[in-house]
Enzyme design. Structure first.
Site: not given
Ligand code: ADE
Length: 324
Positions: A58-59, A103, A152, A211
């Site tokens: 997302k980032t 976030d 989330t 990640r």
């Protein structure tokens, strides 16, 4: 490794352009259109809400949008926006078209959230000056900007906030072939030699999450280096990841603890999240946000109205026989 170094490393590995971003085909298509349309109209991008499990990019996507639009991206998170002046300071500092990435946006407090409404809708900041009877509201015009919210838990957003996003997009777990490409791409950047099968083995154990794939690659690289092995093949990746307690399905110690606790102490369920959390000593929110989504995805647990139920596939994987 300290936090600063790991964050810098992660930043260095992020793709910079939409064309370099692997996977999330539907999302890329939607964003490509939004970018082209906004550029043609010389406007800022619509506000965008990205939701889905952690670690899916997302980032990274927000930073890519900024690059594609030729603007800056200011990154923050809801817990850092406690006081009204935290968000007003950021909003006032934005330049036309800039992207503000927030976030964990489901965790905004009410005052901060209410400051965002007119900012998102009318590029206006409404602040109250003075107290009691002499209090007045002043409106400060803001440059047009794009809010990219990440969460989330899309269900935990208030509807007034959710309704102010023009685009609401979900990020999905990555397919094995996509994750394999990501491992190969990262290996290239880190100047690590890895075979196709080696990359695939790491990808298979990465829980559909870039990640994690990149983190596992680093662990396998350390192992290969210490053992003086030049190239990471399937066997080496498997041996190293077994050693680091990441099993063939990518489950780690905590995943297996959650499952075996539900099986051994609660007969495989139905069992409530809080009961599992108490019995394992893990935080219930961490189980729900970090561990559970992948266990649901691979069909190791089901969610029912009465709680979580461990499936036969999980019993088999963990070596519990007979089922039930
Ligand atoms: N590194 C981490 N996520 C990635 C992605 N989706 N595409 C390319 N490289 C990545």
């Amino acid at each position: 490794m300290d936090e600063v170094e790991s964050v810098e490393n992660e930043d260095r590995l992020r793709p910079q352009r939409l064309a370099d971003y692997i996977g999330q085909k539907d999302l890329k298509e939607v964003l490509n259109i939004a970018i082209a349309a906004a550029k043609t109209r010389k406007e800022s991008l619509d506000h965008l809400l990205l939701y889905g499990p952690p670690g899916l990019g997302k980032t990274t996507m927000s930073l890519i949008l900024a690059t594609e639009m030729g603007v800056n991206c200011k990154i923050t998170a809801a817990p850092a926006l406690e006081r009204p002046r935290d968000i007003t300071g950021i909003l006032i500092g934005l330049k036309p078209g800039d992207i503000l990435f927030i976030d964990e946006i489901h965790r905004l407090n009410r005052m901060t959230e209410e400051l965002l409404y007119p900012a998102m809708e009318d590029s206006r900041l409404d602040i109250t000056v003075g107290k009691g009877q002499s209090a007045k509201t002043r409106s400060i015009p803001l440059p047009p900007f794009t809010l990219v919210g990440a969460t989330t838990k899309v269900g935990s957003l208030t509807s007034p906030l959710r309704d102010r996003f023009g685009l609401i997009q979900r990020l999905r777990f990555y397919e094995l072939d996509e994750l394999t490409l990501i491992v190969q791409r990262t290996a290239n950047l880190l100047k690590v030699e890895v075979t196709q099968e080696g990359a695939e083995e790491i990808a298979r154990r990465a829980r559909g999450t870039p990640r994690i794939a990149n983190r596992l690659l680093r662990r396998v690289r350390d192992y290969a280096q210490v053992k003086s092995i030049a190239s990471i093949d399937r066997e080496l990746a498997g041996t190293a990841l077994d050693l680091f307690n990441v099993d063939a399905m990518g489950l780690d110690w905590t995943d297996r603890l959650v499952l075996s606790t539900a099986i051994e102490q609660f007969k495989g369920g139905p069992v409530g999240l809080e009961a599992i959390a108490a019995a394992t000593g893990e935080d219930s929110r961490t189980i729900e946000d970090v561990y559970e989504p992948y266990l649901l995805q691979i069909g190791f647990i089901n969610r029912t109205p009465r709680g979580r139920v461990v499936t036969e596939a999980a019993y088999k994987h963990l070596g519990f026989f007979p089922f039930g």
